[in-house]
Enzyme design. Sequence first.
Site, mmCIF file in Angstrom:
data_model
loop_
_atom_site.group_PDB
_atom_site.id
_atom_site.type_symbol
_atom_site.label_atom_id
_atom_site.label_comp_id
_atom_site.label_asym_id
_atom_site.label_seq_id
_atom_site.Cartn_x
_atom_site.Cartn_y
_atom_site.Cartn_z
ATOM 1 N N LYS A 1 36.223 38.760 39.643
ATOM 2 C CA LYS A 1 37.002 39.908 39.180
ATOM 3 C C LYS A 1 37.691 39.539 37.872
ATOM 4 C CE LYS A 1 40.695 42.941 40.980
ATOM 5 N NZ LYS A 1 41.553 43.168 42.175
ATOM 6 N N SER B 1 41.452 47.539 44.034
ATOM 7 C CA SER B 1 41.146 47.373 42.618
ATOM 8 C C SER B 1 39.916 46.513 42.350
ATOM 9 C CB SER B 1 42.348 46.764 41.892
ATOM 10 O OG SER B 1 42.659 45.461 42.381
ATOM 11 N N SER C 1 43.133 45.781 48.070
ATOM 12 C CA SER C 1 42.212 45.690 46.928
ATOM 13 C C SER C 1 41.000 44.801 47.157
ATOM 14 C CB SER C 1 42.961 45.229 45.679
ATOM 15 O OG SER C 1 43.800 46.261 45.211
#
Length: 518
Positions: free
Chosen positions: A98, A179, A203
């Site tokens: 990420k 996210s 997330s």
Amino acid sequence: MKPILAPLAFALVAAAPPPEPDRSIAQTEAALAAGRTTSAALVRHYLRRIAQIDKAGPRLNAVLAINPQAAADAARSDALRRAGRARGPLEGIPVLLKDNIDSLDPLPTTAGSQALANNLTHRDAPLVARLRAAGAIILGKTNLSEWANMRSPHSTSGWSGVGGLTRNPYILDRSACGSSSGTGAAIAAGLAVAGIGTETDGSITCPASVNGLVGLKPTVGLVSRTHVVPISHSQDTAGPMATSVADAAILLTVLAGSDPADPATLQADARRQDYRTALRPGALRGARIGILRFAVGDEPGTAALFERALDDLRAAGATLVEVKEPANHQKMGQYEQSILITELKQDLNAYLASTPSDVVVRDMTGLIAFNRAHASTELAWFGQEYFEQAEASKGYGDAGYRRAMAEARRLAGPDGIDDMLADDHLDALVAPTGGPSWRSDLVAGDHFVGGGAGSYAAITGYPHLTVPMGQVHGLPVGLSFLGAKWSEARLIALGYSYEQVTHKRQVPQFLAGPEQAR
């Protein structure tokens, strides 16, 4: 740079290559060890899939940047393997990060924001150093909800000013959740073997659930957060996102460990273990599992899947116990918001102060000003209300913050998970992770469907594992296993046992709409 609103999905579906079966870490390692493939060949394979699926075809917008050193790193890995010097269980295996996690590679860590376009830190987060030490190839960085979805209450999950909107590979007009949306969509679509996400509240587990993955949010303090763009030192953690519980166990074994720069990890070396030893197919036999019906929500397809999951748990030998909803459950979110707003300013300011001099934004004040100056791109779809609230917050000495911290931890921990487990001597709690994914809407923002109990684990910092439970009209839904602090091994054992009984994960088909899933 204009904000990206990708073209209509149905116009692109025909160009997508056919789905391919999942490649597990163990299968990939076995193929490498037997000489049936090489790490260099794997990198080429995944780069082709990224070109076909992410940048063309369905255009998932899941991968934000490719590591230009990946091919050289793969060649070096192959040489080590030929010399009998394989470094660990991830030797030669491509992994995606990420893009709020620093890496030594010549890639900026942007958190999805153009404010960090020049954030070439030239440093590995300790969790990335652990991946490399185990032999992993960092293939690239994935898109995310900008600033990990902590900029505005009106945000759209999966959108960032740098990467645009990430699509769900199951049905392309649906959200990949946030996210860690890019990691979820990329691993589900077979763009790498596995990936790393981060979570403050939901997330990892939400994008894992809606993308048909296993996601594990570890106990806060089991995995280092150093050099990870922060929201909250009380709740932030990184964790694995993979196509199987076994892969998540391998990744967590690599990631877990103490870091002198992160005081929360003081006990990590003493608590960590080889989580592969927890992969026991019969672990549900005799287990006592609490049912959180209050977290099911009102989406009928999810409720029906959950009932079938309970039947599967019983058939596997678990004893199921109905659990009553804790008192004052609804107040947790109010307290949590106060905590996150206060910690966001303090923790993000500390990270920004550590970035290279080429990064023009050095604190929250500068970040707010940057967004206003670049409103046509950064503020095109939603605002920065959370940033403005954080800037106005009063710091850790504020009585409201201290009360919120104490009350949130009490409600979620001693009066929440701890009490629910203790009352009936339970091994774990189960609930749907959430409902099926919703249509992405950059104008109206997110509209979550279904329930979930993940906030209990997020606020307490306890572990939370989600495992595929099935699909509602072609959209995946996960089953959550929640437990006490440091109970990762137990949750992995229970989740693995459930997975081996049910095998609910299905590879995505890149459909234009739910009618194609019938």
